[in-house]
Scaffold this active site. Structure first.
Site, PDB file in Angstrom:
ATOM      1  CD  GLU A  44     -18.845 -15.721 -13.580  1.00 33.36           C
ATOM      2  OE1 GLU A  44     -18.984 -14.489 -13.711  1.00 33.36           O
ATOM      3  OE2 GLU A  44     -18.596 -16.259 -12.471  1.00 33.36           O
ATOM      4  CB  CYS A  67     -14.482 -10.777 -11.169  1.00 36.73           C
ATOM      5  SG  CYS A  67     -13.834 -12.458 -11.255  1.00 36.73           S
ATOM      6  CD1 TRP A 162     -37.928 -19.516  22.881  1.00 31.18           C
ATOM      7  CD2 TRP A 162     -36.785 -18.026  21.676  1.00 31.18           C
ATOM      8  NE1 TRP A 162     -36.597 -19.792  23.018  1.00 31.18           N
ATOM      9  CE2 TRP A 162     -35.869 -18.893  22.282  1.00 31.18           C
ATOM     10  CE3 TRP A 162     -36.331 -16.996  20.854  1.00 31.18           C
ATOM     11  CZ2 TRP A 162     -34.495 -18.745  22.108  1.00 31.18           C
ATOM     12  CZ3 TRP A 162     -34.971 -16.864  20.686  1.00 31.18           C
ATOM     13  CH2 TRP A 162     -34.068 -17.729  21.307  1.00 31.18           C
ATOM     14  CG  LEU A 298     -29.193   0.300  18.483  1.00 29.96           C
ATOM     15  CD1 LEU A 298     -28.126   1.378  18.581  1.00 29.96           C
ATOM     16  CD2 LEU A 298     -28.588  -1.075  18.733  1.00 29.96           C
TER      17      LEU A 298
END
Length: 371
Positions: A44, A67, A162, A298
């Site tokens: 802003e 805010c 990769w 995991l």
């Protein structure tokens, strides 16, 4: 508002939300801005500075409720009031309890018309981790994996570099730089020896994510790249190893001397780190978002514990086969297709030569894991 959202996405603002602002007067954009990084002025303020006197009586389109509290910068509501803005349109409310609803209330008390909800779904997705953390008090966890088209995250020998192309890898580094933490298991650390840092050519990042290794038996070698980086710059590239209260004391001391922080957490019945306790520990550290780049065990454990909110899988146009080649979700898995976990709001897009598929975990339809 679409313009404001595009501007907001330019920011590297963690732990702050990404915010954009566009000020319109008589159908013309007279000011715009975005929050570039935490500690710098908010969107802003940049937009108001650009608009100058033309902001008086104008409409400000903001991607998040302005805010109304003092932090490292003054309240944006005060700036909007001083500028004489006539109307503020916010895409969504702020989930931070210091702001939620109070920002718009302060504007209304000053005689400024307000509305909320324009393109709200897009605005909430942009700041999904920030909003989730402040609404629930728990980190927003994304499971990321790169796999071949036949669902393998490595070959049967464990080779994984990769799988995806440069565009996908660059995007992941961007995600790391915008995340509160990057998390792997000890298996990934031992197999790949990753640095776990965000590396983007041509961009100097203000901060690196907290790097976390889940290591129940504290097998992390002191010569690992992640440990060496912590030894050189523990403040810039911090490393946290989550282990159990049964970890050998001499290994704890050796890694602490190397600059690593050790979190000794409760263990499950199987002797593994209690992932729910780990998430609670991260919440206490104010870690809002976690990018998980570990292996299938995991991932399965996080899904089984209903701790993951999002899945991001990259699929490369490659086939490696192998009945023993690992997959992105291991564990015991489901006994029947009817027990499969479902993903909501699935989106698939190209990322270079690879496909990126992301969706949100339907936590009401979880599954049990043997991991």
């Amino acid at each position: 508002m679409r313009r404001a959202l595009r501007l907001a996405a330019r920011g590297w603002t963690y732990p702050n939300p990404m915010v954009g602002c566009v000020i319109v007067r008589e159908g013309e954009i007279v000011g715009e801005g975005y929050h570039p990084t935490a500690g710098q002025p908010h969107a802003e303020l940049f937009a108001l500075e650009q608009a100058g006197e033309r902001a008086r009586g104008a409409t400000a389109y903001v991607t998040l409720e302005p805010c109304c509290h003092f932090g490292r910068t003054p309240p944006c509501t005060n700036a909007l009031i001083r500028a004489g803005v006539g109307r503020v349109v916010a895409a969504t409310l702020d989930a931070d309890p210091r702001v939620r609803g109070q920002g718009l209330a302060a504007l209304q008390a000053a005689g400024i018309a307000t509305s909320v909800g324009l393109l709200e779904a897009l605005a909430r997705q942009l700041n999904e981790a920030f909003l989730h953390f402040h609404a629930t008090g728990t980190p927003f966890i994304t499971l990321k994996a790169a796999m071949t088209l036949d669902g393998k995250i490595a070959t049967r020998t464990g080779e994984a570099h990769w799988i995806t192309g440069e565009a996908a890898r660059r995007y992941v580094h961007r995600l790391r730089g915008q995340s509160g933490a990057v998390l792997v298991g000890i298996g990934t650390l031992l197999a790949d020896d990753p640095q776990l840092t965000a590396r983007l050519p041509g961009r100097r990042l203000v901060r690196q994510p907290l790097r976390i290794v889940v290591d129940s038996r504290l097998r992390t070698p002191p010569e690992a790249q992640a440990v060496r980086l912590a030894a050189v710059s523990p403040d810039e590239t911090p490393l946290l190893i989550a282990t159990t209260e049964n970890a050998p004391l001499e290994r704890v001391r050796a890694l602490e001397r190397a600059g690593v922080e050790i979190a000794c957490l409760p263990a499950t019945a199987e002797g593994r780190v209690d992932l729910t306790a780990l998430c609670a520990d991260l919440a206490r550290r104010q870690v809002q978002s976690v990018l998980v780049e570990g292996g299938g065990e995991l991932n399965a454990a996080l899904l089984a514990a209903n701790l993951a909110q999002k899945v991001l899988f990259f699929l490369a146009p490659k086939l490696v086969g192998g009945r023993d080649a690992p997959t992105p979700v291991e564990g015991e898995g489901c006994a029947a297709i009817s027990e499969a976990m479902t993903l909501d709001r699935l989106r698939v897009r190209w990322c270079g030569a690879d496909l990126a598929a992301e969706g949100y975990v339907n936590q009401a339809a979880g599954f049990e894991s043997g991991s």
